[in-house]
Design an enzyme around this catalytic site. Structure first.
Site, PDB file in Angstrom:
ATOM      1  N   ASP A  32      63.477  50.253  90.108  1.00 40.37           N
ATOM      2  CA  ASP A  32      64.270  51.220  89.272  1.00 40.37           C
ATOM      3  C   ASP A  32      63.564  52.321  88.918  1.00 40.37           C
ATOM      4  O   ASP A  32      62.286  52.433  89.278  1.00 40.37           O
ATOM      5  CB  ASP A  32      64.588  50.299  87.801  1.00 40.37           C
ATOM      6  CG  ASP A  32      65.087  51.153  86.774  1.00 40.37           C
ATOM      7  OD1 ASP A  32      66.170  51.892  87.065  1.00 40.37           O
ATOM      8  OD2 ASP A  32      64.673  51.070  85.712  1.00 40.37           O
ATOM      9  N   ASP A 231      62.951  47.499  84.153  1.00 42.33           N
ATOM     10  CA  ASP A 231      62.591  47.399  82.885  1.00 42.33           C
ATOM     11  C   ASP A 231      63.689  47.229  81.897  1.00 42.33           C
ATOM     12  O   ASP A 231      63.445  46.802  80.638  1.00 42.33           O
ATOM     13  CB  ASP A 231      61.538  48.329  82.398  1.00 42.33           C
ATOM     14  CG  ASP A 231      62.636  49.755  82.130  1.00 42.33           C
ATOM     15  OD1 ASP A 231      63.604  50.019  83.101  1.00 42.33           O
ATOM     16  OD2 ASP A 231      62.479  50.545  81.132  1.00 42.33           O
ATOM     17  N   ASP A 235      68.865  46.281  84.932  1.00 50.60           N
ATOM     18  CA  ASP A 235      68.212  45.760  85.839  1.00 50.60           C
ATOM     19  C   ASP A 235      68.079  44.176  85.869  1.00 50.60           C
ATOM     20  O   ASP A 235      67.902  43.507  86.898  1.00 50.60           O
ATOM     21  CB  ASP A 235      66.763  46.110  85.995  1.00 50.60           C
ATOM     22  CG  ASP A 235      66.605  47.582  85.818  1.00 50.60           C
ATOM     23  OD1 ASP A 235      67.125  48.332  86.632  1.00 50.60           O
ATOM     24  OD2 ASP A 235      65.921  47.954  85.116  1.00 50.60           O
TER      25      ASP A 235
END
Length: 367
Positions: A32, A231, A235
């Site tokens: 990410d 995080d 995700d």
């Protein structure tokens, strides 16, 4: 046990032995962007207000819409207005669309704040907003589109900086032969700018959580062992799908709950360390298996032929167990590589364990 314990000392919390065993096999790592490669502490840099409202009133409306959002960009905007001493108002009919943005009713106005996908979903004309945002996108900034009462209202530019170790971490992973991909909900221009800074060449921009998950699944179908690093709530689906998942400890609870490995310091260099520690752990397991089989292959026939005193055989068996445990405990002396060179000391066991050439530290040397 020695491997997970040593990892914990380095701020790498591994939930189960399977994850530690699997990590060294990772072929592809999907990252990410916001809060993972970047600090996730963005700041407002540009305010492009195309309404008849004052900038202060414009920010008040936008931040009031974002005040219930859990996304770092929304939190950044709210913090910015507080510093400007702008009083926010309550939002009605608040709705957050994962991976796209938020909507709410502010002072009887229908406000939409998010990326271009959210604007398309609400049939907002994007031409003017995209023209406004072209400049800031090229600078690697994130553009938040704003629409009020169904009409384009402006763009807010937000910049997020790289974490200090991101560049070196990605470089180390490439040296280890791990392929890296960045997947983000941000626009393509911003994604390209950030990826270029860290050295990632494969980019998935403007993707939803489901699309991140699909990318993980596609890589797995092609035969790759896939790791995911993230995080946020966005995700979680991809983290759950991946073979080994890494959550940033400074991120959301749901990400840490979903992931099999949590990086307590939020440093993605720890991903490379976890993979390296997995390699060292598997190597020592193979060493122990080799010596256990070799030892018993020799010892059992000798004892069976009556050529070995039972007392000596018992002592030898105890020594066998002690040697295996002692070898495993060498992991306690494991020295994490730095993001610069990844150096570690060579063990005398290396030449005797299936030709494995990776270096590991020596117990008792202090090195």
């Amino acid at each position: 046990m020695a491997g997970t314990g040593r990892a914990a000392e380095e701020g790498i919390l591994i939930k189960n032995a399977e994850s530690l065993e699997k990590a060294h096999e990772i072929d592809v790592l999907i990252f990410d962007k916001t809060g993972t490669i970047t600090k996730g502490q963005p700041s407002v840099t540009d305010i492009m207000n195309k309404t008849n409202l004052s900038d202060k009133e414009f920010l008040k409306i936008v931040a009031s819409c974002e005040r219930y959002s859990e996304h770092p960009l929304g939190e950044c905007l709210v913090l910015y207005t507080k510093k400007k001493e702008i009083t926010l108002v309550d939002a009605k009919k608040f709705k957050a669309t994962t991976g796209k943005g938020v909507e709410a009713e502010i002072d009887t106005k229908k406000v939409i704040v998010g990326n271009h996908k959210l604007m398309i979903d609400n049939k907002i004309d994007l031409k003017e907003l995209e023209t406004l945002s072209n400049g800031i996108k090229k600078e690697g900034k994130t553009a938040l589109y704003v629409a009020i009462n169904g009409r384009p209202a402006g763009v807010i530019g937000i910049a997020d900086t790289l974490k200090d170790t991101s560049v070196k971490a990605i470089k180390k992973l490439h040296e280890m032969g791990v392929e890296t991909i960045m997947a983000t909900g941000d626009n393509k221009e911003t994604a390209i700018a950030i990826a270029k800074q860290v050295g990632i060449t494969q980019i998935l921009a403007e993707v939803s959580p489901e699309e991140k998950q699909n990318k993980v699944q596609k890589q797995q179908e092609e035969g790759a062992v896939v790791g995911m690093v993230g995080d946020g709530i966005n995700d979680a689906p991809a983290l759950a799908m991946s073979d080994v998942s890494f959550a940033i400890g400074t991120g959301t609870d749901i990400a840490m709950e979903t992931a099999s490995v949590t990086l307590m310091k939020g440093d993605i260099a720890k991903v490379a360390e976890a993979i390296d520690l997995s390699k060292q752990t598997i190597k020592i397991i193979k060493q122990n298996l080799f010596w256990a089989f070799a030892y018993n292959t020799v010892g059992i026939p000798v004892a069976a032929l009556g050529l070995l005193n039972p007392m000596i055989a018992s002592a030898a068996m105890a020594f066998s167990s002690v040697s295996v445990v002692t070898n495993a405990l060498r992991l306690k002396k494991y020295k994490p590589f730095t993001a610069d060179d990844g150096s570690a000391q060579k063990s005398p066991f290396d030449l005797l364990s299936f030709g494995i050439k990776k270096r590991i530290p020596i117990l008792g040397t202090g090195q």
